[in-house]
Design a protein around this motif. Structure first.
Motif, PDB file in Angstrom:
ATOM      1  N   VAL A 139      69.220  55.992  26.213  1.00 44.92           N
ATOM      2  CA  VAL A 139      69.831  56.996  27.007  1.00 44.92           C
ATOM      3  C   VAL A 139      71.042  57.423  26.216  1.00 44.92           C
ATOM      4  O   VAL A 139      71.412  58.379  26.329  1.00 44.92           O
ATOM      5  CB  VAL A 139      70.078  56.438  28.318  1.00 44.92           C
ATOM      6  N   ALA A 140      71.585  56.489  25.445  1.00 46.24           N
ATOM      7  CA  ALA A 140      72.769  56.707  24.720  1.00 46.24           C
ATOM      8  C   ALA A 140      72.501  57.026  23.357  1.00 46.24           C
ATOM      9  O   ALA A 140      73.542  57.528  22.680  1.00 46.24           O
ATOM     10  CB  ALA A 140      73.765  55.384  24.609  1.00 46.24           C
ATOM     11  N   LYS A 141      71.261  57.325  22.969  1.00 44.89           N
ATOM     12  CA  LYS A 141      71.054  57.849  21.691  1.00 44.89           C
ATOM     13  C   LYS A 141      71.418  59.305  21.342  1.00 44.89           C
ATOM     14  O   LYS A 141      71.677  59.569  20.306  1.00 44.89           O
ATOM     15  CB  LYS A 141      69.345  57.749  21.479  1.00 44.89           C
ATOM     16  N   THR A 142      71.291  60.060  22.336  1.00 45.28           N
ATOM     17  CA  THR A 142      71.791  61.335  22.324  1.00 45.28           C
ATOM     18  C   THR A 142      72.708  61.875  23.206  1.00 45.28           C
ATOM     19  O   THR A 142      72.692  61.088  24.288  1.00 45.28           O
ATOM     20  CB  THR A 142      70.424  62.330  22.476  1.00 45.28           C
ATOM     21  N   SER A 143      73.690  62.479  22.821  1.00 49.45           N
ATOM     22  CA  SER A 143      74.852  62.918  23.568  1.00 49.45           C
ATOM     23  C   SER A 143      74.222  63.715  24.902  1.00 49.45           C
ATOM     24  O   SER A 143      73.419  64.558  24.725  1.00 49.45           O
ATOM     25  CB  SER A 143      75.971  63.506  23.150  1.00 49.45           C
ATOM     26  N   VAL A 144      75.006  63.411  26.142  1.00 48.65           N
ATOM     27  CA  VAL A 144      74.412  63.930  27.197  1.00 48.65           C
ATOM     28  C   VAL A 144      74.604  65.740  27.115  1.00 48.65           C
ATOM     29  O   VAL A 144      73.710  66.368  27.605  1.00 48.65           O
ATOM     30  CB  VAL A 144      75.425  63.908  28.512  1.00 48.65           C
ATOM     31  N   PRO A 145      75.750  66.256  26.578  1.00 45.60           N
ATOM     32  CA  PRO A 145      75.561  67.788  26.696  1.00 45.60           C
ATOM     33  C   PRO A 145      74.489  68.411  25.626  1.00 45.60           C
ATOM     34  O   PRO A 145      73.964  69.332  25.895  1.00 45.60           O
ATOM     35  CB  PRO A 145      77.150  68.083  25.749  1.00 45.60           C
ATOM     36  N   LEU A 146      74.305  67.615  24.571  1.00 42.68           N
ATOM     37  CA  LEU A 146      73.284  68.095  23.471  1.00 42.68           C
ATOM     38  C   LEU A 146      71.875  68.043  24.181  1.00 42.68           C
ATOM     39  O   LEU A 146      71.160  68.909  24.109  1.00 42.68           O
ATOM     40  CB  LEU A 146      73.096  67.363  22.305  1.00 42.68           C
ATOM     41  N   ARG A 147      71.773  67.072  24.957  1.00 42.61           N
ATOM     42  CA  ARG A 147      70.388  66.644  25.790  1.00 42.61           C
ATOM     43  C   ARG A 147      70.206  67.663  26.687  1.00 42.61           C
ATOM     44  O   ARG A 147      69.160  68.226  26.832  1.00 42.61           O
ATOM     45  CB  ARG A 147      70.313  65.301  26.033  1.00 42.61           C
ATOM     46  N   GLU A 148      71.238  67.983  27.500  1.00 38.39           N
ATOM     47  CA  GLU A 148      71.129  68.782  28.637  1.00 38.39           C
ATOM     48  C   GLU A 148      70.852  70.215  28.195  1.00 38.39           C
ATOM     49  O   GLU A 148      70.298  71.102  28.595  1.00 38.39           O
ATOM     50  CB  GLU A 148      72.427  68.885  29.408  1.00 38.39           C
ATOM     51  N   HIS A 149      71.521  70.568  26.771  1.00 36.78           N
ATOM     52  CA  HIS A 149      71.356  72.021  26.173  1.00 36.78           C
ATOM     53  C   HIS A 149      69.981  72.073  25.620  1.00 36.78           C
ATOM     54  O   HIS A 149      69.338  73.236  25.867  1.00 36.78           O
ATOM     55  CB  HIS A 149      72.334  72.357  25.508  1.00 36.78           C
ATOM     56  N   PHE A 150      69.470  71.126  24.903  1.00 36.14           N
ATOM     57  CA  PHE A 150      68.211  71.351  24.221  1.00 36.14           C
ATOM     58  C   PHE A 150      66.929  70.898  24.613  1.00 36.14           C
ATOM     59  O   PHE A 150      65.699  71.290  24.421  1.00 36.14           O
ATOM     60  CB  PHE A 150      68.463  71.122  22.770  1.00 36.14           C
TER      61      PHE A 150
END
Length: 692
Positions: A139-150
């Motif tokens: 869950v911490a591997k990718t930032s929330v904003p980047l995950r939510e966008h892409f």
């Protein structure tokens, strides 16, 4: 040469003091230059999409990492917009493969979580923690904003599932385990019904099936600890979880191990049609470990099992050392300070006990000497160490010359081999009997064995109410603080005794639980009687009280008209209270006078693990050799013993509990009213249900 590059406006730099900035889209990230020095901010550090901050005539570019935000000022609005779009596309190209791998791992984790919670096996705390750790890392591997966008909606849903599991994992694990236990107990009902002459109780069955990382079974007197140990081993084999060679079963004494082995084989072999685990003592385990590492088994000194010879050796060494006037002077000074009447014999007993406790402590003599300086009676302790060190050296030299080791050497050496990795444990399951008697050194050996195998499981059976061997180094804290020492633990209390009746249990349990440090449990008796079963006989003549009790027991035995003899255990806090006659002769004489009774005389400590129809406890008086004994332990020994409990007579109360709970039917307490035990006073004044 990079194809996309923009510079901030020289006018804004002049008017507002912005530093010169050249932004270049690099294959690895955003390159920033002031015209002299170049720095790259990698895509891997960016935690969100770059943002344009609009001003009236120019714009700024904001780029964030997990720890810091950077602001690059004074760029043309149109140029920065084009650059930002290109930067976002490059960031997307970098992130998408990572997100695809993340989604794949998330789906795999969801499958593992579903399997973990399917109630097909008992799920341990460590297994849940491992899944939680992996979920958190992913869950911490990718930032929330980047995950939510892409990321795709399916990907976001999978990540949400992992986050939900992290928040509720322990609750879900407990529910799944509860379901498993219901199913497994039903599936194994026939096995547990047939294992022993009597079907195992519900608590025994649960203890056998629960398979937490560490399992503590509180087995009160007569609650069937041996049946539970056997049931646990049998369950592991019957369910296919392991093989006999992967189960380590430990008992404290050779006789106990042999008796348990015989009983286990008798119970399990007809049901399993296969071999059963070998039950070892700690000493046999130590020999096994050392033998496998060194290629041959060590030779154990005869002193290890012959305390008389060991004590005689210490006395002989002291006498030899006394040929030196300086040594003799120091020894006499110590004896005078200690009030010893028999200098050599008294000092030898103290040194013999201290020597073994010192070796168990794994301290160096130098560290011991340094620690002594902080003690209250430093002068006496230092004097003792000065006469003890030559005795210790003589003992160690004797072992070296004979190429022998003692039991303490064996446990310490075996532990060292395990900790260093020279010995690798084949044991997936470790079952320990009488755990309340464990010492720190033996606990360290168990911990070392467990640490070698990631999924190793500890199953310890004991009863803190029956912890009575502190003087040998046993540490009750290892039971009371079990989870702090070993980790995640499930504790199961066996709640049914097949030995003593409810009236004996009522008194014994209430008495031992006066100490708030004792672990609370309720023990129900199979045998229920309406009247008190503990009787007080007050007499100034112990022998008269003994025969009063024996006459009453003989009368009851005559009324019962059974073929077998009625067993009677005559107990005393100290053996010398039986008198100077040979115990065998005493037993023969009483046997002639009471032909229907089978009488055995023993100390309360020796009675541990035994039982009889009736129990008679002699010497329920106060004083140094009373019950409780007020005989003080020498501060020199106290220094090396496990921490002393704060509750008055804590171990003596447990010893009294052990004495009471040896009886099936009735207990007789023999007390001198002129010198009555404070235990008797408590029983009377606090209105325990006894006959006075």
């Amino acid at each position: 040469m990079n194809t996309f590059e923009i510079r901030n406006n020289w006018l804004t730099n002049l008017l507002f003091g912005h530093p010169p900035s050249i932004l270049t889209l690099h294959s690895k990230g955003l390159q920033i230059s002031d015209g002299k020095k170049k720095v790259i901010l990698p895509f891997s550090r960016m935690s969100s999409l770059p943002q344009i901050r609009r001003r009236l005539f120019w714009s700024h570019l904001s780029v964030s990492t997990a720890k810091k935000s950077y602001l690059y000022k004074g760029f043309s609005v149109s140029q920065l917009r084009q650059f930002s779009l290109a930067l976002n596309d490059a960031l997307k190209s970098h992130v998408q493969p990572l997100l695809q791998a993340e989604y794949k791992e998330a789906k795999q984790l969801k499958t593992e979580i579903r399997n973990f919670l399917d109630a097909s096996a008992y799920r341990r705390h460590s297994q849940g923690r491992a899944l939680i750790t992996r979920c958190r890392q992913l869950v911490a591997k990718t930032s929330v904003p980047l995950r939510e966008h892409f990321a795709t909606s399916a990907h976001l849903s999978a990540i949400k599932s992992l986050a939900d599991f992290v928040a509720t994992a322990e609750e879900k694990r407990k529910r799944a385990n509860a379901k498993f236990l219901r199913q497994e107990l039903q599936r194994c009902q026939s096995f547990f019904d047939q294992l022993e002459r009597n079907p195992l109780t519900a608590a025994q069955r649960r203890a056998c099936v629960i398979s937490e990382d560490n399992n503590l079974v509180l087995a009160g007197a007569g609650t069937g600890k041996t049946s539970t140990m056997t049931g646990r081993a049998g369950y592991l084999l019957m369910s296919g979880q392991t093989q006999p060679a992967q189960i380590l079963m430990l008992a404290y004494a050779r006789k106990a191990a042999e008796e348990m082995q015989e009983r286990q084989d008798k119970c399990l072999r007809p049901l399993l049609q296969q071999s059963t685990p070998v039950i070892k003592t700690f000493h046999a385990l130590g020999l096994e470990i050392i033998g496998k590492v060194e290629g041959k088994w060590p030779v154990i000194t005869p002193f290890a099992e012959n305390n008389t010879a060991y004590l005689q050796f210490i006395e002989d060494v002291i006498r030899h050392l006394m040929s030196d006037p300086a040594y003799k002077k120091k020894l006499n000074q110590f004896c005078a300070a200690s009030g010893y009447q028999k200098p050599v014999a008294d000092v030898a007993r103290l040194m013999a006990d201290f020597l073994m406790l010192f070796k168990q402590s794994r301290q160096t003599f130098k560290a011991l000497t340094s620690a002594v300086k902080k003690q209250a009676d430093t002068a006496r302790f230092s004097l003792f160490l000065s006469i003890f060190e030559p005795v210790l050296n003589a003992y160690e030299q004797h072992l070296a010359e004979k190429n022998e080791i003692d039991f303490t050497d064996m446990i310490v050496k075996a532990t060292g081999y395990v900790e260093s990795g020279r010995y690798f444990s084949p044991y997936q399951h470790i079952l320990v009997d009488e755990f309340q008697d464990i010492s720190q050194e033996r606990a360290l050996l168990i911990k070392a064995l467990l640490a070698q195998r990631e999924a190793a499981v500890l199953f310890a059976v004991g009863d803190d109410w029956q912890s009575i061997y502190r003087f040998t180094g046993s540490d009750i804290r290892l039971t009371r603080e079990f989870d702090a020492l070993f980790g995640a633990t499930t504790t199961t209390a066996l709640d049914t005794t097949f030995r003593f009746n409810n009236k004996i249990g009522e008194v014994a349990s209430a008495f031992v639980l006066k100490n708030p440090e004792q672990m609370t449990k309720t023990i129900n008796a199979v045998s229920v009687v309406p009247d008190p079963a503990i009787h007080l006989i007050r007499t100034s003549a112990t022998e008269s009280g003994l025969h009063q009790a024996l006459n009453r027991i003989q009368q009851e035995a005559s009324e019962q008209q059974t073929e077998r003899k009625t067993t009677v255990a005559v107990l005393a806090r100290f053996n010398f209270l039986f008198g100077h006659d040979n115990p065998v002769m005493q037993r023969q004489q009483m046997g002639e006078k009471y032909p229907q009774l089978e009488i055995e005389l023993m100390s309360v400590h020796a009675s541990k693990g035994k039982e009889a129809d009736y129990v008679i406890i002699l010497g329920m008086n106060k004083g140094k050799y009373g019950f409780p004994s007020q005989k003080a332990t020498d501060p020199i020994l106290e220094f090396l013993l496990p921490g002393k409990e704060t509750f008055p007579d804590a171990e003596e109360r447990r010893l009294f509990y052990v004495a009471l709970t040896r009886a099936r039917h009735r207990v007789y307490l023999i007390s001198d009213p002129r010198d009555e035990s404070p235990f008797i006073t408590e029983l009377i004044e606090q209105k325990y249900p006894i006959c006075t």
